[in-house]
Design a protein around this motif. Sequence first.
Motif, PDB file in Angstrom:
ATOM      1  N   UNK A 190       0.834  -1.204   0.000  1.00 48.36           N
ATOM      2  CA  UNK A 190       0.000   0.000   0.000  1.00 48.36           C
ATOM      3  C   UNK A 190       0.870   1.256   0.000  1.00 48.36           C
ATOM      4  N   UNK A 191       0.358   2.316  -0.623  1.00 46.38           N
ATOM      5  CA  UNK A 191       0.989   3.616  -0.465  1.00 46.38           C
ATOM      6  C   UNK A 191       0.635   4.106   0.940  1.00 46.38           C
ATOM      7  N   UNK A 192       1.340   5.097   1.478  1.00 46.48           N
ATOM      8  CA  UNK A 192       0.969   5.610   2.808  1.00 46.48           C
ATOM      9  C   UNK A 192      -0.492   6.081   2.864  1.00 46.48           C
ATOM     10  N   UNK A 193      -0.953   6.683   1.790  1.00 44.60           N
ATOM     11  CA  UNK A 193      -2.347   7.146   1.746  1.00 44.60           C
ATOM     12  C   UNK A 193      -3.305   5.957   1.773  1.00 44.60           C
ATOM     13  N   UNK A 194      -2.979   4.907   1.014  1.00 48.55           N
ATOM     14  CA  UNK A 194      -3.831   3.712   1.008  1.00 48.55           C
ATOM     15  C   UNK A 194      -3.813   3.021   2.371  1.00 48.55           C
ATOM     16  N   UNK A 195      -2.681   3.053   3.063  1.00 50.24           N
ATOM     17  CA  UNK A 195      -2.608   2.467   4.402  1.00 50.24           C
ATOM     18  C   UNK A 195      -3.593   3.167   5.341  1.00 50.24           C
ATOM     19  N   UNK A 196      -3.718   4.480   5.189  1.00 49.91           N
ATOM     20  CA  UNK A 196      -4.699   5.220   5.974  1.00 49.91           C
ATOM     21  C   UNK A 196      -6.123   4.784   5.605  1.00 49.91           C
ATOM     22  N   UNK A 197      -6.342   4.518   4.318  1.00 53.05           N
ATOM     23  CA  UNK A 197      -7.671   4.089   3.870  1.00 53.05           C
ATOM     24  C   UNK A 197      -8.025   2.690   4.377  1.00 53.05           C
ATOM     25  N   UNK A 198      -7.011   1.851   4.639  1.00 47.34           N
ATOM     26  CA  UNK A 198      -7.302   0.517   5.197  1.00 47.34           C
ATOM     27  C   UNK A 198      -7.967   0.660   6.563  1.00 47.34           C
ATOM     28  N   UNK A 199      -7.529   1.633   7.340  1.00 49.84           N
ATOM     29  CA  UNK A 199      -8.153   1.867   8.647  1.00 49.84           C
ATOM     30  C   UNK A 199      -9.606   2.287   8.488  1.00 49.84           C
ATOM     31  N   UNK A 200      -9.890   3.140   7.505  1.00 48.36           N
ATOM     32  CA  UNK A 200     -11.270   3.545   7.251  1.00 48.36           C
ATOM     33  C   UNK A 200     -12.128   2.350   6.831  1.00 48.36           C
ATOM     34  N   UNK A 201     -11.566   1.468   6.011  1.00 51.74           N
ATOM     35  CA  UNK A 201     -12.306   0.292   5.549  1.00 51.74           C
ATOM     36  C   UNK A 201     -12.635  -0.636   6.720  1.00 51.74           C
ATOM     37  N   UNK A 202     -11.682  -0.817   7.612  1.00 56.45           N
ATOM     38  CA  UNK A 202     -11.915  -1.676   8.778  1.00 56.45           C
ATOM     39  C   UNK A 202     -12.996  -1.078   9.665  1.00 56.45           C
ATOM     40  N   UNK A 203     -12.945   0.236   9.866  1.00 57.13           N
ATOM     41  CA  UNK A 203     -13.988   0.901  10.648  1.00 57.13           C
ATOM     42  C   UNK A 203     -15.352   0.760   9.985  1.00 57.13           C
ATOM     43  N   UNK A 204     -15.405   0.886   8.670  1.00 56.25           N
ATOM     44  CA  UNK A 204     -16.677   0.777   7.950  1.00 56.25           C
ATOM     45  C   UNK A 204     -17.297  -0.605   8.147  1.00 56.25           C
ATOM     46  N   UNK A 205     -16.478  -1.639   8.167  1.00 57.04           N
ATOM     47  CA  UNK A 205     -16.986  -2.994   8.408  1.00 57.04           C
ATOM     48  C   UNK A 205     -17.418  -3.140   9.863  1.00 57.04           C
TER      49      UNK A 205
END
Length: 178
Positions: free
Chosen positions: A60-75
């Motif tokens: 992941x890019x650093x920005x995408x790594x941040x988005x992984x946290x958002x995805x986990x929260x969304x689930x």
Amino acid sequence: MDKRFELILHEVNRQYRSERAFYHSELGITQRAWEKYKTGETDFKNIKLSTYEKMMALLFTPYEAMLTNQAIQAVNFNWYDNVIDAFHDIKLKHAHIMLDRGATIEVQKPFLGDERLLRESVSKINIVDELGINNVNIVTFQIQIPSTLPKDRHVRLPSGQENRREWFRKYFENVIVK
């Protein structure tokens, strides 16, 4: 299975020829250790921090790594059934927002010897949002030309940023590798 590890496994299978090319060649861990993470015999939360950080940096890019946290929260909030769909949708929404703000679309060509090279018909594109000299956000997508679409229309991204943005809005859903 841990949601972070589920995302990591998905990206490994999407970006690398095999899991072994990732865990053995890139991380230097054994097949047994990898299988223990996959089966849940070893809790993914017990992985060494340095190994986890290396996994994230490779996939992941650093920005995408941040988005992984958002995805986990969304689930966790039951907005999505699975973390892969959540990550894909969130990443796509951010890409559209970045493009609306003037981000560029760049084609990332594979280099010789790249173990991650999957198929000739798969290309990588980066959505690059330069916010300042030291602040660049990048979201990466893989696109594949489906055999059902005319090749001459999708093989190459058009030149010029405005044409690329238009192409992205029109055809992207048809060629993205999820």
